[in-house]
Design an enzyme around this catalytic site. Structure first.
Site, PDB file in Angstrom:
ATOM      1  N   ARG A   1      12.650  -2.825   7.054  1.00 46.52           N
ATOM      2  CA  ARG A   1      12.082  -2.700   8.401  1.00 46.52           C
ATOM      3  C   ARG A   1      13.135  -2.978   9.470  1.00 46.52           C
ATOM      4  NH1 ARG A   1       8.146  -3.534   4.832  1.00 46.52           N
ATOM      5  NH2 ARG A   1       5.971  -3.038   5.314  1.00 46.52           N
TER       6      ARG A   1
ATOM      7  N   LYS B   1       2.345   1.391  -8.779  1.00 50.87           N
ATOM      8  CA  LYS B   1       3.633   0.852  -8.304  1.00 50.87           C
ATOM      9  C   LYS B   1       4.784   1.607  -8.977  1.00 50.87           C
ATOM     10  CE  LYS B   1       1.897  -2.052  -5.502  1.00 50.87           C
ATOM     11  NZ  LYS B   1       2.098  -1.825  -4.076  1.00 50.87           N
TER      12      LYS B   1
ATOM     13  N   ARG C   1      10.671  -5.169 -11.401  1.00 49.82           N
ATOM     14  CA  ARG C   1       9.924  -6.421 -11.598  1.00 49.82           C
ATOM     15  C   ARG C   1       9.591  -6.645 -13.074  1.00 49.82           C
ATOM     16  NH1 ARG C   1      10.017  -8.049  -6.504  1.00 49.82           N
ATOM     17  NH2 ARG C   1       9.534  -6.503  -4.919  1.00 49.82           N
TER      18      ARG C   1
ATOM     19  N   SER D   1      -2.854  -1.498   1.898  1.00 49.40           N
ATOM     20  CA  SER D   1      -1.450  -1.208   1.616  1.00 49.40           C
ATOM     21  C   SER D   1      -0.619  -1.339   2.887  1.00 49.40           C
ATOM     22  CB  SER D   1      -1.320   0.214   1.052  1.00 49.40           C
ATOM     23  OG  SER D   1      -0.017   0.725   1.275  1.00 49.40           O
TER      24      SER D   1
ATOM     25  N   ARG E   1       1.925  -1.077 -13.769  1.00 49.08           N
ATOM     26  CA  ARG E   1       2.250  -2.463 -14.147  1.00 49.08           C
ATOM     27  C   ARG E   1       1.138  -3.137 -14.936  1.00 49.08           C
ATOM     28  NH1 ARG E   1       5.397  -4.111  -8.545  1.00 49.08           N
ATOM     29  NH2 ARG E   1       7.395  -3.205  -9.157  1.00 49.08           N
TER      30      ARG E   1
ATOM     31  N   ASP F   1       3.085  -7.976  -5.651  1.00 51.79           N
ATOM     32  CA  ASP F   1       4.318  -7.765  -6.418  1.00 51.79           C
ATOM     33  C   ASP F   1       4.581  -8.884  -7.423  1.00 51.79           C
ATOM     34  OD1 ASP F   1       4.766  -5.420  -5.066  1.00 51.79           O
ATOM     35  OD2 ASP F   1       6.085  -6.310  -3.571  1.00 51.79           O
TER      36      ASP F   1
END
Ligand code: S3P
Length: 426
Positions: A26, A340, A386, A166, A344, A313
């Site tokens: 960002r 994702k 992850r 989201s 996951r 996450d």
């Protein structure tokens, strides 16, 4: 890259966490479409954030990278130029979704595309409302998959209930709202991370927030120097490693604790984690602190509903904490995890089952019965950063070696992860 790792007798040290990924994206993106020069300090030089820099450079923004700092020379919201090439985002969902909001309704054509994982991820959720605002956008598979083509249009108003909680979707619409003639109103289903609202407001955007409702009107943005704190999603690997390892004491410096990101802390506390917090500071409107975690006796818990977007996450690594916890841990209302970088839910359940954990797959989550017992084996990250790092932490407590295929997937968010793992263990 294939790593074979085994358990360690102690896990101790004092570590710095790499910069926050969401904030790094960002900071460079918003400053690139603002007016003026900005310095972003402690930028995350991970693959995902470098993809964002690359995309903005192809749109004509002057950006310089020096050590851990990024300098942007923005020329305002309307200053981007037609790119000569496809804008390639690699593995980065945040880049493709947020840049869709930036590119919607521009006078020039552009195409956003990414790797095989990106091409499978749902994009209709952003394309539909941006199209309702007046942008001309088309994509593969009934407008749901990259590559995404942007071809002009004029952005007008939108009054819209977001169908999923989201932050990527919300941020895409807020970014388009900055350039809409009549402004937009959107309503979130549940609170998701609010870095976009905080940073854009600090840069002069006209954004009003009333509980779950966000209004954005056409605004000018002014560049702003930013220092990025450490990423709590990256710190979570060590918080859980420290909690579940039999002989641990880890001091973690400078972790961002924005309350829309830090629900992992309340979850770990109610599971019984032995954690202490020090030195709270504020970085450009984002709070951060140091954390100390020591060996803990964890108990199972239920994680559901509005908690899910606040720790989305962290769920793969929470599943590992649950294996070591006493009793049952239930994770529900988390179907988003299937969309994702990988699915996951199914990949976590599969590797944990093969490693001997008691885990049951649900459509929207999983139920884990803690046994404290994890066997070794060879498991792939399936290119998901992850999952690669969760497997790395699992090796610290497993009965036998764990071999991780495609371990380098961690470079997306945490390039120094394996060095830190090696330095902490003995
Ligand atoms: C992100 C938002 C989350 C998160 C992702 C980064 C962001 O996705 O999973 O890693 O930077 O906005 P959603 O908000 O789309 O669930």
């Amino acid at each position: 890259m294939k790593f074979t790792l085994n358990s360690v007798s102690s896990l101790r040290g004092d570590i710095n966490i790499p910069a926050d990924k969401s904030l790094s994206h960002r900071a460079v993106m918003f400053n690139s479409i603002a007016s003026g020069k900005a310095k972003i300090s402690n930028f995350l030089m991970g693959e995902d954030c470098l993809s964002t820099i690359d995309v903005l450079s192809k749109l004509g923004v002057e950006i310089q990278v020096e050590n851990n700092s990024v300098y942007t020379y923005g020329k305002g919201l309307e200053s981007l130029n037609k790119p000569n090439d496809t804008l390639y985002v690699g593995n980065s969902g945040t880049t493709i979704r947020l840049m869709s909001g930036v590119l919607a309704g521009r006078k020039f054509k552009s195409i956003l595309d990414g790797d095989s994982s990106i091409r499978k991820r749902p994009m209709k959720r952003i394309i539909d409302p941006l199209t309702m605002m007046g942008a001309n956008i088309s994509a593969n598979n009934n407008n749901d998959n990259a590559p995404i083509l942007f071809d002009g249009g004029t952005l007008t108003s939108l009054d819209y209930d977001l169908p999923v909680a989201s932050a990527q979707l919300k941020s895409a619409l807020i970014l388009a709202g900055l350039r809409s003639n009549d402004g937009i109103t959107i309503r979130e289903k549940a609170v998701s991370r609010d870095h976009t609202e905080r940073l854009l407001s600090a840069m002069g955007a006209k954004i009003t927030i009333n509980n779950l409702e966000i209004k954005v009107s056409s605004s000018d943005l002014f560049a702003r120097d930013i220092i990025i704190p450490g990423d709590i999603s990256s710190a979570s690997f060590w918080l859980i490693a420290g909690a579940i390892h039999k002989n641990s004491d880890i001091y973690i410096r400078n972790v961002g604790i924005n309350e829309t990101r830090s629900r992992i802390i309340s979850v770990l506390k109610r599971m019984g984690a032995n954690m202490t917090f020090y030195n709270e500071v504020d970085y450009s409107g984002e709070p951060a602190c140091d954390m100390n975690i020591k060996t803990s006796n964890l108990k199972g818990t239920t994680i559901s509903g509005a908690e899910i977007p606040l720790l989305i996450d962290e769920i793969p690594i929470i599943a590992l904490a649950a294996v070591s916890a006493e009793g049952e841990t239930k994770i529900i209302d988390a179907k988003e995890l299937r969309y994702k970088e990988s699915d996951r839910i199914s990949l976590t359940v599969n590797w944990m089952k093969s490693a001997g954990a008691q885990i049951q797959e649900l459509d929207d989550g999983m139920i884990i019965t803690g046994t404290g017992n994890l066997n070794g084996g060879t498991f792939s990250s399936h290119g998901d950063h992850r999952l690669a790092m969760t497997l790395g932490i699992a090796s610290l407590i497993s009965n036998n070696n764990i071999t991780i295929d495609n371990a380098e997937a961690s470079n997306v968010s945490y390039p120094s992860f394996w060095d830190t793992l090696k330095n902490l263990g003995e």
